[in-house]
Design a protein around this motif. Structure first.
Motif, PDB file in Angstrom:
ATOM      1  N   GLN A 127    -103.246  67.563   6.386  1.00 15.91           N
ATOM      2  CA  GLN A 127    -104.528  67.941   5.789  1.00 15.91           C
ATOM      3  C   GLN A 127    -105.686  67.423   6.644  1.00 15.91           C
ATOM      4  O   GLN A 127    -105.726  66.268   7.038  1.00 15.91           O
ATOM      5  N   ASP A 144    -104.423  74.790  -8.973  1.00 17.34           N
ATOM      6  CA  ASP A 144    -105.440  74.059  -8.219  1.00 17.34           C
ATOM      7  C   ASP A 144    -106.654  73.761  -9.096  1.00 17.34           C
ATOM      8  O   ASP A 144    -107.262  72.687  -8.979  1.00 17.34           O
ATOM      9  N   LEU A 201    -103.305  75.265   5.394  1.00 15.41           N
ATOM     10  CA  LEU A 201    -102.668  74.097   4.791  1.00 15.41           C
ATOM     11  C   LEU A 201    -101.260  74.410   4.295  1.00 15.41           C
ATOM     12  O   LEU A 201    -100.349  73.591   4.417  1.00 15.41           O
ATOM     13  N   TYR A 231     -97.719  69.173  -2.158  1.00 15.43           N
ATOM     14  CA  TYR A 231     -99.150  68.943  -2.373  1.00 15.43           C
ATOM     15  C   TYR A 231     -99.436  68.587  -3.825  1.00 15.43           C
ATOM     16  O   TYR A 231    -100.205  67.668  -4.126  1.00 15.43           O
ATOM     17  N   GLY A 248    -100.730  65.092  -3.985  1.00 13.93           N
ATOM     18  CA  GLY A 248    -102.187  65.230  -3.962  1.00 13.93           C
ATOM     19  C   GLY A 248    -102.741  65.598  -2.604  1.00 13.93           C
ATOM     20  O   GLY A 248    -103.947  65.835  -2.465  1.00 13.93           O
ATOM     21  N   SER A 249    -101.872  65.650  -1.587  1.00 11.85           N
ATOM     22  CA  SER A 249    -102.311  66.017  -0.242  1.00 11.85           C
ATOM     23  C   SER A 249    -101.077  66.342   0.587  1.00 11.85           C
ATOM     24  O   SER A 249     -99.937  66.145   0.140  1.00 11.85           O
TER      25      SER A 249
END
Length: 336
Positions: free
Chosen positions: A263, A130, A227, A254, A258-259
């Motif tokens: 989310q 991350d 999440l 993710y 990117g998501s």
């Protein structure tokens, strides 16, 4: 930064020693220039530890960079912010310390007047996946990198689960590179951290599980991160190894997109989206892969999703099949 007084009680460092119940190790240690521990007559007392800048902060603990007298490499000092915050992690690391891919436990300071939440002294590792993503040092995972990260984490879970534990918080910020590493590549060594939310797994659900062990007290705080948590965790149900693999699927999706589709949603909406993904299966997986630009990564995620659905139904994980799914998905896409 100036050293921060810790009031840790002097005890011998605990390195390269089997971990009996109760943390009742004996012996004292010092270090050579390479950071290797040797049994000696002179202890490097914990009360001489210099604690410097904070490198991580959570709801239950904080991590600071520390230095020990005569030890050239820095160490990680994890300090509990709540009573019971460190005890669970210490239990897990007493079993996993020294296993490749897991932090080495150097010292456990039990809860006391000076450390009401307890403290751990650990090997200091590199940045998390991350961290790399937030700093723009790692783009979306493509097929080869996704397979590498997924394969490494499956291997780590395959070591953790037979020891009798479910991690309960698999996510990008809990996957670290090795010390000194600055970028992710297909040969990167990865490490799983943060065991404060771990739960015990009955022996029947994990091959080679530890039968007859008593369940530990409840975790000191909420288990997992909304999440990335499994549906069972969201619904406060008992978790199994398959739930960690479910969280691994969300972690890889993710990092590739990117998501995640849920989310920013509230807890009920998140649970509803995950329930649809697991119950409706193939028809719902498109929501998870729509944002993945790499065809090989998307194909690998779809293949892993099928194994996650199967594992959640039968209550057991076939790690080799999960790894094969990642590889087969990429091959089916015609890309690597």
């Amino acid at each position: 930064a100036a050293a921060v007084s810790t009031a840790l009680h002097p005890r011998p460092l605990l390195l390269d020693v089997p971990a009996p119940a109760g943390f009742s190790w004996g012996g004292t240690f010092t270090f050579d220039e390479a950071g290797t521990a040797f049994r000696t007559a002179t202890a490097s007392a914990i009360d001489e530890l210099d604690i410097g800048p904070r490198v991580g902060l959570g709801t239950q603990s904080e991590v600071r960079r520390g230095h020990l007298p005569g030890h050239t490499e820095p160490v990680a000092v994890k300090i509990g912010l709540k009573v019971g915050a460190i005890a669970r992690e210490a239990e897990v690391l007493s079993a996993m310390s020294g296993v490749p891919g897991f932090p080495r436990l150097l010292h456990h300071e039990a809860e006391g007047e000076g450390t009401p939440g307890g403290a751990l002294l650990l090997t200091l590792l590199g940045p998390s996946l991350d961290d790399l993503r937030r700093r723009g040092e790692s783009g979306p995972l493509t097929g080869e990198l996704l397979r590498h990260v997924g394969g490494c984490l499956l291997g780590l879970l395959r070591r953790l689960h037979p020891a009798g534990f479910v991690h309960h918080d698999v996510k990008p910020s809990n996957v670290l590179l090795s010390a000194g590493a600055a970028e992710l590549h297909p040969a990167s060594e990865l490490h799983l951290i943060d065991f404060g939310s771990c739960t015990r797994e009955p022996a029947s659900a994990a091959a080679g599980g530890a039968a007859g062990r008593e369940a530990p007290p409840p975790a000191a705080g909420p288990a997992g991160s909304l999440l990335f948590a499994s549906l069972a965790a969201d619904e406060s149900r008992a978790t199994r190894p398959s739930d960690d693999v479910e969280s691994l699927l969300y972690t890889l999706a993710y990092l590739a997109a990117g998501s995640l589709p849920w989310q920013g949603e509230d807890a009920d909406a998140v649970a509803s989206a995950k329930r649809e993904l697991l119950v409706e299966g193939v028809g719902a997986v498109a929501a998870l892969t729509d944002g993945v630009e790499c065809p090989a990564a998307a194909a690998a995620l779809r293949a892993l999703h099928e194994e996650v659905v199967r594992a959640s139904r039968v209550g057991a994980v076939d790690y080799a099949t999960c790894l094969a799914a990642l590889e087969a998905g990429q091959e089916a896409s015609g890309l690597r």
